[in-house]
Design a protein around this motif. Structure first.
Motif, PDB file in Angstrom:
ATOM      1  N   GLN A 108      -4.245  -8.708   1.793  1.00  0.00           N
ATOM      2  CA  GLN A 108      -3.328  -7.955   1.693  1.00  0.00           C
ATOM      3  C   GLN A 108      -3.945  -6.050   1.338  1.00  0.00           C
ATOM      4  OE1 GLN A 108      -0.465  -7.834  -0.972  1.00  0.00           O
ATOM      5  NE2 GLN A 108       1.354  -7.066   0.029  1.00  0.00           N
ATOM      6  N   ILE A 109      -3.913  -5.675   2.165  1.00  0.00           N
ATOM      7  CA  ILE A 109      -3.964  -3.830   1.865  1.00  0.00           C
ATOM      8  C   ILE A 109      -3.673  -3.879   1.094  1.00  0.00           C
ATOM      9  CG2 ILE A 109      -2.160  -3.221   3.384  1.00  0.00           C
ATOM     10  CD1 ILE A 109      -3.971  -1.555   5.326  1.00  0.00           C
ATOM     11  N   GLY A 110      -4.727  -2.604   0.474  1.00  0.00           N
ATOM     12  CA  GLY A 110      -4.198  -2.517  -0.603  1.00  0.00           C
ATOM     13  C   GLY A 110      -4.543  -2.519  -2.074  1.00  0.00           C
ATOM     14  N   LYS A 125      -9.921  -9.284   7.347  1.00  0.00           N
ATOM     15  CA  LYS A 125      -8.492  -8.972   7.874  1.00  0.00           C
ATOM     16  C   LYS A 125      -7.637  -8.634   7.102  1.00  0.00           C
ATOM     17  CE  LYS A 125      -8.076 -11.247  11.562  1.00  0.00           C
ATOM     18  NZ  LYS A 125      -7.425 -12.045  12.332  1.00  0.00           N
ATOM     19  N   THR A 126      -6.748  -7.878   6.800  1.00  0.00           N
ATOM     20  CA  THR A 126      -5.847  -7.119   6.004  1.00  0.00           C
ATOM     21  C   THR A 126      -4.685  -6.900   6.788  1.00  0.00           C
ATOM     22  OG1 THR A 126      -5.915  -5.013   7.099  1.00  0.00           O
ATOM     23  CG2 THR A 126      -7.028  -5.636   5.346  1.00  0.00           C
ATOM     24  N   ASP A 134       0.871  -1.335  -0.021  1.00  0.00           N
ATOM     25  CA  ASP A 134       0.158  -0.328   0.232  1.00  0.00           C
ATOM     26  C   ASP A 134       0.743   1.340   0.054  1.00  0.00           C
ATOM     27  OD1 ASP A 134       1.118  -0.675   2.644  1.00  0.00           O
ATOM     28  OD2 ASP A 134      -0.758   0.481   3.802  1.00  0.00           O
ATOM     29  N   GLN A 137      -0.190  -6.809   5.781  1.00  0.00           N
ATOM     30  CA  GLN A 137       0.966  -6.112   5.138  1.00  0.00           C
ATOM     31  C   GLN A 137       1.261  -7.268   3.688  1.00  0.00           C
ATOM     32  OE1 GLN A 137       1.533  -3.016   4.244  1.00  0.00           O
ATOM     33  NE2 GLN A 137       1.236  -1.874   6.212  1.00  0.00           N
ATOM     34  N   ARG A 160     -14.142  -7.056   0.148  1.00  0.00           N
ATOM     35  CA  ARG A 160     -14.796  -5.661   1.113  1.00  0.00           C
ATOM     36  C   ARG A 160     -16.561  -5.957  -0.267  1.00  0.00           C
ATOM     37  NH1 ARG A 160     -12.792  -3.848   4.945  1.00  0.00           N
ATOM     38  NH2 ARG A 160     -10.624  -3.690   4.875  1.00  0.00           N
ATOM     39  N   CYS A 185      -1.116 -13.502   5.534  1.00  0.00           N
ATOM     40  CA  CYS A 185      -2.540 -14.360   4.922  1.00  0.00           C
ATOM     41  C   CYS A 185      -2.709 -15.826   5.080  1.00  0.00           C
ATOM     42  CB  CYS A 185      -2.852 -13.247   3.890  1.00  0.00           C
ATOM     43  SG  CYS A 185      -3.179 -11.429   3.085  1.00  0.00           S
ATOM     44  N   GLU A 204      -8.925  -7.283  -1.553  1.00  0.00           N
ATOM     45  CA  GLU A 204      -8.946  -6.880  -0.046  1.00  0.00           C
ATOM     46  C   GLU A 204     -10.554  -5.846  -0.883  1.00  0.00           C
ATOM     47  OE1 GLU A 204      -8.564  -3.347   2.774  1.00  0.00           O
ATOM     48  OE2 GLU A 204      -7.139  -3.474   1.035  1.00  0.00           O
TER      49      GLU A 204
END
Length: 249
Positions: free
Chosen positions: A140-142, A158-159, A77, A161, A150, A166, A146
């Protein structure tokens, strides 16, 4: 006093604009960013060296442009913000060229079609996203993964890095599933730490955006040069050979 401050501000703005107007092609070394937990696109070998499809593709492109490459490894991210701030010249990280991202950065011609695999435990793996309703999905966030998770609206997201975290959540039973590009999922399912503990439950195209190299929005010269090399590699068969090397079954 205020006139001096205004003048100084104008000079700083002008200097920043000038810095951004310059093309990375003017430099001998291109600064490239990636996130190294996404094999076979990018990962680290036993010696800690960056390896993978994106790494080799980027270094080949740079060599054909007469440039060297300096790599920065950072959270996913942080990649586009680093590009937009001028910290890096390009991003090669298995990144999908989505319309939303394309508003902020330039993308090269796509080099690989993007399908995602849902990785779950080996016992009674789900057959579709409906079977994940009410459960936890680790992403993974970003990432586009993700965004897709959502968008389901009926799972708890759940996110993390890194993608290996994960997968670890699934192994530990703290998440029902995670999702990633198919070649990456195959690597994790076969990895020493996860073999026999996770499986690919099903595949799904979660976005129409394919993989591409990201570059600064204002650096049209770099974008054109990189696209020229990728087109040349596609026509010569060099790009297909790279895919065969890194995405083999």
């Amino acid at each position: 006093m205020f006139k001096r401050i205004a003048a100084l501000s104008a000079l700083l703005t002008l200097a920043a604009s000038a810095a951004f107007a310059a093309s990375a092609l003017d430099k001998d070394t291109l600064v490239a960013a990636t996130e190294s937990t996404y094999p076979p696109y990018e990962s680290r070998n036993e010696k800690g060296e960056l390896v993978g499809f994106d790494i080799e593709l980027t270094e080949t492109v740079a060599k054909k442009l007469g440039k060297k490459v300096e790599w920065l490894d950072m959270p996913f991210d942080s990649l586009i913000p680093a590009l937009m701030s001028g910290k890096v010249d390009l991003v090669a990280a298995g990144m999908s060229a989505t319309p939303e991202r394309a508003k902020r950065v330039n993308f090269s011609a796509p080099y690989e079609i993007s399908f995602s695999a849902f990785v779950t435990g080996v016992e009674n793996p789900p057959q579709d996203t409906d079977a994940l309703a009410g459960k936890i999905v680790a992403v993974q966030i970003g990432t586009v993964q993700e965004n897709f998770a959502r968008s389901l609206g009926n799972v708890e997201v759940k996110t993390f890095q890194k993608f290996d975290d994960c997968v670890r959540e699934v192994v530990l039973g703290r998440a029902a599933a995670t999702l990633m590009d198919i070649p990456v999922a195959k690597q994790y399912v076969q990895a020493k730490d996860f073999a026999g503990k996770v499986t690919v439950a099903f595949n799904k195209q979660i976005t129409g955006a394919d993989k591409a190299i990201a570059m600064p929005k204002q650096d049209e010269a770099l974008t054109a040069a990189v696209n020229g090399v990728i087109e040349e590699m596609d026509k010569s068969g060099e790009l297909a050979a790279l895919r065969d090397k890194w995405f083999k079954e």
